[in-house]
Write a protein that holds these residues in place. Sequence first.
Motif, PDB file in Angstrom:
ATOM      1  N   THR A 142       0.830  -1.199   0.000  1.00  0.00           N
ATOM      2  CA  THR A 142       0.000   0.000   0.000  1.00  0.00           C
ATOM      3  C   THR A 142       0.864   1.249   0.000  1.00  0.00           C
ATOM      4  O   THR A 142       0.620   2.190  -0.770  1.00  0.00           O
ATOM      5  N   GLU A 143       1.885   1.270   0.840  1.00  0.00           N
ATOM      6  CA  GLU A 143       2.774   2.436   0.901  1.00  0.00           C
ATOM      7  C   GLU A 143       3.524   2.637  -0.417  1.00  0.00           C
ATOM      8  O   GLU A 143       3.688   3.763  -0.882  1.00  0.00           O
ATOM      9  N   LEU A 144       3.948   1.540  -1.034  1.00  0.00           N
ATOM     10  CA  LEU A 144       4.668   1.657  -2.309  1.00  0.00           C
ATOM     11  C   LEU A 144       3.750   2.183  -3.410  1.00  0.00           C
ATOM     12  O   LEU A 144       4.149   3.055  -4.195  1.00  0.00           O
ATOM     13  N   VAL A 145       2.522   1.687  -3.470  1.00  0.00           N
ATOM     14  CA  VAL A 145       1.567   2.177  -4.466  1.00  0.00           C
ATOM     15  C   VAL A 145       1.273   3.658  -4.223  1.00  0.00           C
ATOM     16  O   VAL A 145       1.217   4.454  -5.161  1.00  0.00           O
ATOM     17  N   CYS A 146       1.115   4.029  -2.961  1.00  0.00           N
ATOM     18  CA  CYS A 146       0.839   5.435  -2.643  1.00  0.00           C
ATOM     19  C   CYS A 146       2.023   6.328  -3.033  1.00  0.00           C
ATOM     20  O   CYS A 146       1.830   7.411  -3.576  1.00  0.00           O
ATOM     21  N   ALA A 147       3.233   5.868  -2.764  1.00  0.00           N
ATOM     22  CA  ALA A 147       4.415   6.644  -3.149  1.00  0.00           C
ATOM     23  C   ALA A 147       4.467   6.814  -4.668  1.00  0.00           C
ATOM     24  O   ALA A 147       4.728   7.917  -5.168  1.00  0.00           O
ATOM     25  N   LEU A 148       4.189   5.752  -5.394  1.00  0.00           N
ATOM     26  CA  LEU A 148       4.208   5.829  -6.861  1.00  0.00           C
ATOM     27  C   LEU A 148       3.114   6.763  -7.390  1.00  0.00           C
ATOM     28  O   LEU A 148       3.342   7.546  -8.320  1.00  0.00           O
ATOM     29  N   LEU A 165       5.024  15.717  -3.667  1.00  0.00           N
ATOM     30  CA  LEU A 165       6.387  15.210  -3.516  1.00  0.00           C
ATOM     31  C   LEU A 165       6.695  14.888  -2.058  1.00  0.00           C
ATOM     32  O   LEU A 165       7.260  13.831  -1.759  1.00  0.00           O
ATOM     33  N   GLN A 166       6.313  15.776  -1.157  1.00  0.00           N
ATOM     34  CA  GLN A 166       6.551  15.536   0.268  1.00  0.00           C
ATOM     35  C   GLN A 166       5.839  14.266   0.716  1.00  0.00           C
ATOM     36  O   GLN A 166       6.409  13.429   1.413  1.00  0.00           O
ATOM     37  N   HIS A 167       4.604  14.094   0.291  1.00  0.00           N
ATOM     38  CA  HIS A 167       3.851  12.907   0.674  1.00  0.00           C
ATOM     39  C   HIS A 167       4.483  11.646   0.081  1.00  0.00           C
ATOM     40  O   HIS A 167       4.553  10.612   0.759  1.00  0.00           O
ATOM     41  N   ALA A 168       4.960  11.719  -1.151  1.00  0.00           N
ATOM     42  CA  ALA A 168       5.626  10.565  -1.767  1.00  0.00           C
ATOM     43  C   ALA A 168       6.838  10.153  -0.942  1.00  0.00           C
ATOM     44  O   ALA A 168       7.049   8.957  -0.684  1.00  0.00           O
ATOM     45  N   GLN A 169       7.617  11.118  -0.517  1.00  0.00           N
ATOM     46  CA  GLN A 169       8.810  10.823   0.279  1.00  0.00           C
ATOM     47  C   GLN A 169       8.443  10.221   1.629  1.00  0.00           C
ATOM     48  O   GLN A 169       9.101   9.292   2.107  1.00  0.00           O
ATOM     49  N   GLU A 170       7.374  10.710   2.233  1.00  0.00           N
ATOM     50  CA  GLU A 170       6.935  10.167   3.518  1.00  0.00           C
ATOM     51  C   GLU A 170       6.388   8.748   3.355  1.00  0.00           C
ATOM     52  O   GLU A 170       6.609   7.895   4.223  1.00  0.00           O
ATOM     53  N   GLU A 171       5.690   8.491   2.257  1.00  0.00           N
ATOM     54  CA  GLU A 171       5.193   7.131   2.001  1.00  0.00           C
ATOM     55  C   GLU A 171       6.367   6.174   1.811  1.00  0.00           C
ATOM     56  O   GLU A 171       6.332   5.037   2.294  1.00  0.00           O
ATOM     57  N   GLU A 172       7.415   6.613   1.123  1.00  0.00           N
ATOM     58  CA  GLU A 172       8.603   5.776   0.948  1.00  0.00           C
ATOM     59  C   GLU A 172       9.271   5.492   2.293  1.00  0.00           C
ATOM     60  O   GLU A 172       9.737   4.373   2.539  1.00  0.00           O
ATOM     61  N   GLU A 173       9.292   6.496   3.175  1.00  0.00           N
ATOM     62  CA  GLU A 173       9.859   6.306   4.504  1.00  0.00           C
ATOM     63  C   GLU A 173       9.024   5.295   5.288  1.00  0.00           C
ATOM     64  O   GLU A 173       9.573   4.428   5.969  1.00  0.00           O
TER      65      GLU A 173
END
Length: 180
Positions: free
Chosen positions: A52-58, A80-88
Motif C-alpha cells: 500500500t505504501e509503495l503504491v501510494c508513493a508511486l 512530492l513531500q507525501h511521496a517521500q513520507e510514504e517511501e519512509e
Amino acid sequence: MSTASTDARNRQPIDVAAIREAARKLDDGAVPSGYQGNRQEIIEMLNAALATELVCALRYKRHYYTATGLVNESVKAEFLQHAQEEEEHAGRIAERIVQLNGEPDFNPSTISQRSHAEYDECTDIKGMIRANLIAERVAIESYRQMIERIGDSDPTTKHLLIDIMAVEEEHADDMKDLLD
C-alpha cells in the motif's frame, strides 16, 4: 547480581536466566521467543501495508511529475513531500518485517494486487487530489483494523502502525484542504 529481579507492578519475579537462555536462540530473528504476536499473520499484514505504501508513493510521484501549471506548484510540492513520507513508511515497515524474521515483499508484479489503495492515472489536479484523499482514507482504515487485530500482542508493530497512521491522517487532512 541475582538472576531474578522483581517487577514493581506485579511483584512477580522475572526469570532472568530464562530470558537470557531464550535470547540465545537466534533462529527467530531480532525478536526473541517470548514474542506474543502471530508472526505469520502480522508479517502478511505488514506486507500488505508495504504494498500500500509503495503504491501510494508511486501515485504521489506520478501526480508530482504530471501536474502542470504555475498555480499548482504548491500542490506539486505537497505531492512530492507525501511521496517521500510514504517511501519512509515503506522502509520502516520492511525493517519491521525483517525484525520479525520475515521477508519484505517488493515484487513489482504483485504490489498493486496486495495494496489496499489503488493506483491512479488522473490528469487533472482536482482528480489527483481526490484520488490521494481516497487512498489516504483507505490507508487510515486499513491501519486502524490492523492495529485492532494486533491488539497488545505486538506493541512494537502496534506503535509503528499508530505512528504511520497519524501521518496518513495528516496527509488526508492536507488533501481535504486542497480539495476545498
